[in-house]
Design a protein around this motif. Structure first.
Motif, PDB file in Angstrom:
ATOM      1  N   TYR A   9       0.837  -1.210   0.000  1.00 44.04           N
ATOM      2  CA  TYR A   9       0.000   0.000   0.000  1.00 44.04           C
ATOM      3  C   TYR A   9       0.872   1.260   0.000  1.00 44.04           C
ATOM      4  O   TYR A   9       0.621   2.201  -0.761  1.00 44.04           O
ATOM      5  CB  TYR A   9      -0.926  -0.027   1.216  1.00 44.04           C
ATOM      6  N   GLU A  10       1.908   1.277   0.807  1.00 52.66           N
ATOM      7  CA  GLU A  10       2.758   2.462   0.915  1.00 52.66           C
ATOM      8  C   GLU A  10       3.563   2.697  -0.365  1.00 52.66           C
ATOM      9  O   GLU A  10       3.793   3.848  -0.760  1.00 52.66           O
ATOM     10  CB  GLU A  10       3.686   2.322   2.130  1.00 52.66           C
ATOM     11  N   ILE A  11       3.965   1.602  -1.026  1.00 52.89           N
ATOM     12  CA  ILE A  11       4.653   1.749  -2.324  1.00 52.89           C
ATOM     13  C   ILE A  11       3.712   2.385  -3.344  1.00 52.89           C
ATOM     14  O   ILE A  11       4.111   3.276  -4.104  1.00 52.89           O
ATOM     15  CB  ILE A  11       5.168   0.378  -2.822  1.00 52.89           C
ATOM     16  N   TRP A  12       2.466   1.941  -3.358  1.00 48.76           N
ATOM     17  CA  TRP A  12       1.493   2.522  -4.285  1.00 48.76           C
ATOM     18  C   TRP A  12       1.243   3.991  -3.970  1.00 48.76           C
ATOM     19  O   TRP A  12       1.124   4.813  -4.887  1.00 48.76           O
ATOM     20  CB  TRP A  12       0.192   1.723  -4.250  1.00 48.76           C
ATOM     21  N   LEU A  13       1.151   4.314  -2.696  1.00 48.22           N
ATOM     22  CA  LEU A  13       0.955   5.717  -2.317  1.00 48.22           C
ATOM     23  C   LEU A  13       2.063   6.600  -2.882  1.00 48.22           C
ATOM     24  O   LEU A  13       1.832   7.726  -3.326  1.00 48.22           O
ATOM     25  CB  LEU A  13       0.943   5.841  -0.794  1.00 48.22           C
ATOM     26  N   GLU A  14       3.270   6.050  -2.904  1.00 47.14           N
ATOM     27  CA  GLU A  14       4.426   6.806  -3.380  1.00 47.14           C
ATOM     28  C   GLU A  14       4.517   6.844  -4.902  1.00 47.14           C
ATOM     29  O   GLU A  14       4.802   7.896  -5.501  1.00 47.14           O
ATOM     30  CB  GLU A  14       5.701   6.182  -2.803  1.00 47.14           C
ATOM     31  N   LYS A  15       4.261   5.709  -5.550  1.00 50.28           N
ATOM     32  CA  LYS A  15       4.618   5.586  -6.972  1.00 50.28           C
ATOM     33  C   LYS A  15       3.441   5.636  -7.957  1.00 50.28           C
ATOM     34  O   LYS A  15       3.667   5.798  -9.163  1.00 50.28           O
ATOM     35  CB  LYS A  15       5.385   4.277  -7.193  1.00 50.28           C
ATOM     36  N   ALA A  16       2.200   5.466  -7.493  1.00 52.80           N
ATOM     37  CA  ALA A  16       1.066   5.403  -8.427  1.00 52.80           C
ATOM     38  C   ALA A  16       0.625   6.805  -8.835  1.00 52.80           C
ATOM     39  O   ALA A  16      -0.373   7.343  -8.341  1.00 52.80           O
ATOM     40  CB  ALA A  16      -0.091   4.641  -7.794  1.00 52.80           C
ATOM     41  N   LEU A  22      -5.941   7.584  -9.212  1.00 49.69           N
ATOM     42  CA  LEU A  22      -5.497   6.580  -8.248  1.00 49.69           C
ATOM     43  C   LEU A  22      -5.087   7.176  -6.895  1.00 49.69           C
ATOM     44  O   LEU A  22      -5.390   6.606  -5.846  1.00 49.69           O
ATOM     45  CB  LEU A  22      -4.335   5.767  -8.831  1.00 49.69           C
ATOM     46  N   LYS A  23      -4.393   8.294  -6.922  1.00 48.47           N
ATOM     47  CA  LYS A  23      -3.866   8.878  -5.679  1.00 48.47           C
ATOM     48  C   LYS A  23      -4.981   9.197  -4.677  1.00 48.47           C
ATOM     49  O   LYS A  23      -4.890   8.794  -3.504  1.00 48.47           O
ATOM     50  CB  LYS A  23      -3.064  10.136  -6.012  1.00 48.47           C
ATOM     51  N   PRO A  24      -6.048   9.908  -5.082  1.00 51.87           N
ATOM     52  CA  PRO A  24      -7.124  10.187  -4.115  1.00 51.87           C
ATOM     53  C   PRO A  24      -7.760   8.916  -3.554  1.00 51.87           C
ATOM     54  O   PRO A  24      -8.124   8.865  -2.386  1.00 51.87           O
ATOM     55  CB  PRO A  24      -8.136  10.996  -4.936  1.00 51.87           C
ATOM     56  N   GLU A  25      -7.890   7.898  -4.401  1.00 50.45           N
ATOM     57  CA  GLU A  25      -8.483   6.648  -3.938  1.00 50.45           C
ATOM     58  C   GLU A  25      -7.589   5.985  -2.891  1.00 50.45           C
ATOM     59  O   GLU A  25      -8.068   5.479  -1.858  1.00 50.45           O
ATOM     60  CB  GLU A  25      -8.700   5.704  -5.125  1.00 50.45           C
ATOM     61  N   LEU A  26      -6.288   5.990  -3.135  1.00 48.52           N
ATOM     62  CA  LEU A  26      -5.342   5.400  -2.182  1.00 48.52           C
ATOM     63  C   LEU A  26      -5.351   6.175  -0.854  1.00 48.52           C
ATOM     64  O   LEU A  26      -5.344   5.577   0.228  1.00 48.52           O
ATOM     65  CB  LEU A  26      -3.940   5.405  -2.781  1.00 48.52           C
ATOM     66  N   GLU A  27      -5.386   7.490  -0.948  1.00 47.90           N
ATOM     67  CA  GLU A  27      -5.406   8.311   0.270  1.00 47.90           C
ATOM     68  C   GLU A  27      -6.678   8.074   1.075  1.00 47.90           C
ATOM     69  O   GLU A  27      -6.653   8.083   2.314  1.00 47.90           O
ATOM     70  CB  GLU A  27      -5.261   9.786  -0.102  1.00 47.90           C
ATOM     71  N   ASP A 182       8.574  -6.049 -12.280  1.00 46.27           N
ATOM     72  CA  ASP A 182       8.234  -5.070 -11.257  1.00 46.27           C
ATOM     73  C   ASP A 182       7.123  -4.175 -11.808  1.00 46.27           C
ATOM     74  O   ASP A 182       7.222  -3.652 -12.919  1.00 46.27           O
ATOM     75  CB  ASP A 182       9.453  -4.212 -10.899  1.00 46.27           C
ATOM     76  N   LEU A 183       6.079  -4.002 -11.023  1.00 45.63           N
ATOM     77  CA  LEU A 183       4.884  -3.311 -11.490  1.00 45.63           C
ATOM     78  C   LEU A 183       5.156  -1.877 -11.934  1.00 45.63           C
ATOM     79  O   LEU A 183       4.544  -1.382 -12.885  1.00 45.63           O
ATOM     80  CB  LEU A 183       3.832  -3.317 -10.375  1.00 45.63           C
ATOM     81  N   PHE A 184       6.096  -1.202 -11.261  1.00 52.40           N
ATOM     82  CA  PHE A 184       6.330   0.212 -11.546  1.00 52.40           C
ATOM     83  C   PHE A 184       7.570   0.485 -12.398  1.00 52.40           C
ATOM     84  O   PHE A 184       7.754   1.599 -12.868  1.00 52.40           O
ATOM     85  CB  PHE A 184       6.436   0.998 -10.235  1.00 52.40           C
ATOM     86  N   ALA A 185       8.409  -0.529 -12.611  1.00 53.89           N
ATOM     87  CA  ALA A 185       9.700  -0.248 -13.263  1.00 53.89           C
ATOM     88  C   ALA A 185       9.921  -0.958 -14.591  1.00 53.89           C
ATOM     89  O   ALA A 185      10.722  -0.483 -15.415  1.00 53.89           O
ATOM     90  CB  ALA A 185      10.841  -0.609 -12.302  1.00 53.89           C
TER      91      ALA A 185
END
Length: 565
Positions: A9-16, A22-27, A182-185
């Motif tokens: 979850y914290e990785i997504w908060l940083e990288k998505a 996506l960001k508002p939904e994660l927050e 890797d999902l983000f890289a």
């Protein structure tokens, strides 16, 4: 909360950051452990149906990162199996939320990997991408859709070079490639406009769509018989991709008295008047039936969002509209195709009808009446497509005359390898008009089939199991059905248990159980491959409908007790 989930979850908060939604939904998930768990407890599964899930943030959701990684995994698979000059992929999408966005991201990934991406300029149905994959000689094809699921879903269907949904072995290999990433890289991408300029992304020519429509028109079996096409038709694309191809095909073949359900005419992924846009569901057909009554229509047609399924309603003797089940429509079409081909002299040497194991067994009697062989396959139209491919390899592609599954999917030709609601809508209209010209309704014809072969009642009941707990519960229920030594349902003795997990009749292993009951009945239990549901299919043979309904009710009561208990 599990530390691994919290870390995800914290990785997504940083990288998505690629999609501003996506960001508002994660927050908003912060502090809500249940929401975080549901979004991250697993990766969205990639299988023979590709991906399907709720749109949103997380590894268990459909979003730009999941689509990009799947596209990179598919790219790696294509690179491993096809020489550079054969590396291309056809792309289509329907009206669902973000379908166009996901389609373009897939094209960007393919192009960045040296794979030419062919994409339709506008939304197109499932059969069109199957056709384009074959016609353009692509290594693969994808369709961005969640088919008939509610509006919160989207998905990513993958097709092989033969235009058939990807086989189990190939899907497993693609999954293996996806899991390395890797999902983000690790997903390569170039800008869509840059790809268009460079030629690594290209629009699919209009000629391909026109050729598809021409192939559908060739499926007519009416021959030289008299047929009056001046019937009143109400059609709904359920806010999906069927509008243009269905109307074009019908109008070009002489069906001009067509009224479209206005509220469901234009593409709209929110499906405002049919939250569950599935022609199997009465609520999805309700507005169309209102239109049919208002305009005194002879026939109602509705196709699902990706236009691979079609549902119909016809008037009974009292003037009320009656919905036909997928099995009933399939039985009528099977009989119509067999009868017309027999009369026209166009029946091939070794004619074959293909159906799934959960589709009514009455098809075998109907086909057998005309000397046509029936082949049974596992649930999923990809297995019907595979059988067409096998016939083609044997030089017998013409032997295939019809295939269908009870979930409203039909196909009468080998030009595509997936169910085709454009073809089905065209054939249904032709069949309806052929019989109406002779003073016969489809309900009359159905009664005639029951008198000839005996009454057969087929019903489907689905049980919803959402989230992580639901996933575990479904596994427990399937294990219970498999190991409990069940001897009867509703007083009907179980004669045989067919466990398709073990591989039966040369079919691939699949998590499906079929209980054969005395008196030519059956119960099938299987988890859905695309939704969090357990599905049960009940078949009862009886002298008439009333007797069948009494037996069926008792069987269903036993099933519900076992599942809910």
């Amino acid at each position: 909360m599990d530390s691994a989930l919290k870390a995800k979850y914290e990785i997504w908060l940083e990288k998505a950051v690629a999609d501003p939604d996506l960001k508002p939904e994660l927050e908003a998930m912060a502090g809500d452990e249940a929401k975080i768990e549901d979004a991250f407890y697993k990766d969205l599964e990639f299988g023979t149906a590709g991906l399907r899930g709720v749109i949103g943030a997380g590894t268990n959701r459909m979003n730009v990162y999941i689509v990009a990684r799947a596209s990179q995994g598919l790219s790696n698979y294509v690179i491993n199996h096809f020489p550079a000059e054969e590396r291309s992929i056809a792309i289509s999408y329907d009206s669902r939320i973000k379908s166009d966005v996901f389609a373009k991201i897939a094209a960007e990934v393919f192009a960045a990997n040296g794979i030419r991406a062919y994409i339709f300029k506008e939304l197109m149905p499932v059969p069109c991408v199957s056709y384009a994959t074959r016609t353009l000689k692509c290594a693969a094809g994808i369709m961005v859709t969640a088919s008939h699921n509610p509006s919160k879903y989207n998905g990513y269907k993958v097709y092989g070079a033969d235009g058939c949904q990807m086989t189990t072995a190939a899907a497993n290999e693609v999954l293996g490639e996806i899991e390395k990433l890797d999902l983000f890289a690790d997903s390569k991408r170039i800008a869509f406009e840059e790809g268009l300029k460079a030629g690594s992304i290209a629009w699919i020519p209009d000629e391909v769509y026109t050729a598809f429509v021409e192939e559908v028109k060739k499926q007519s079996v009416v021959g030289d018989a008299e047929i009056n096409k001046d019937v009143a038709i109400v059609y709904s694309p359920l806010n999906g991709a069927g509008l243009k191809p269905v109307l074009r095909t019908l109008k070009e073949t002489g069906y001009t008295n067509i009224t479209v359900v206005k509220e469901q005419e234009q593409p709209d992924g929110n499906f405002p008047t049919c939250p569950y846009p599935n022609p199997e569901i009465h609520e999805a057909m309700a507005l169309g039936m209102e239109y049919a009554a208002k305009y005194n229509a002879d026939l109602l047609l509705a196709t699902d969002p990706d236009s691979d399924r079609v549902g119909i309603a016809v008037k009974d003797k009292e003037g009320n509209y009656q919905l036909l089940s997928g099995n009933q429509t399939g039985m009528l079409l099977t009989d119509y195709v067999c009868a017309r081909r027999t009369e026209n002299g166009t029946m091939p040497k070794d004619p074959v009808v293909i159906k799934t194991i959960v589709t009514t067994d009455m098809v075998e009697q109907i086909a057998g009446h005309y000397g046509v062989r029936t082949v049974n396959v596992l649930t999923g139209f990809k297995y019907i497509g595979e059988q067409i491919g096998l016939l083609e390899k044997q030089g017998k592609a013409d032997s295939y005359i019809f295939g269908f599954e009870e979930s409203y999917g039909y196909l009468s030709g080998s030009y595509v390898r997936d169910k085709d609601a454009v073809d089905a809508a065209f054939l249904i209209c032709e069949m309806f008009c052929y019989y109406k010209t002779r003073g016969i309704s489809l309900l009359d014809k159905l009664d005639e089939l029951y008198k000839r072969h005996g009454y057969c009642l087929n019903t489907l009941y689905s049980y919803q199991f959402e989230g992580a707990a639901g996933f575990v519960k479904m596994k427990e229920i399937m294990t219970d059905f498999q190991t409990a030594g069940i001897t009867e349902f509703g007083g009907r003795k179980v004669e045989t248990l067919l466990d398709y997990n073990t591989g039966i009749d040369g079919l691939p292993k699949e998590n499906v159980l079929k209980f054969l009951l005395e008196g030519h009945g059956s119960v099938v239990v299987r988890p859905s491959g695309t939704e969090p549901k357990l599905k049960t299919y009940v078949t009862v043979s009886a002298p008439d409908k009333a007797a069948a309904e009494v037996i069926e009710k008792k069987i269903v009561e036993d099933l519900k007790k076992r599942i809910n208990g």
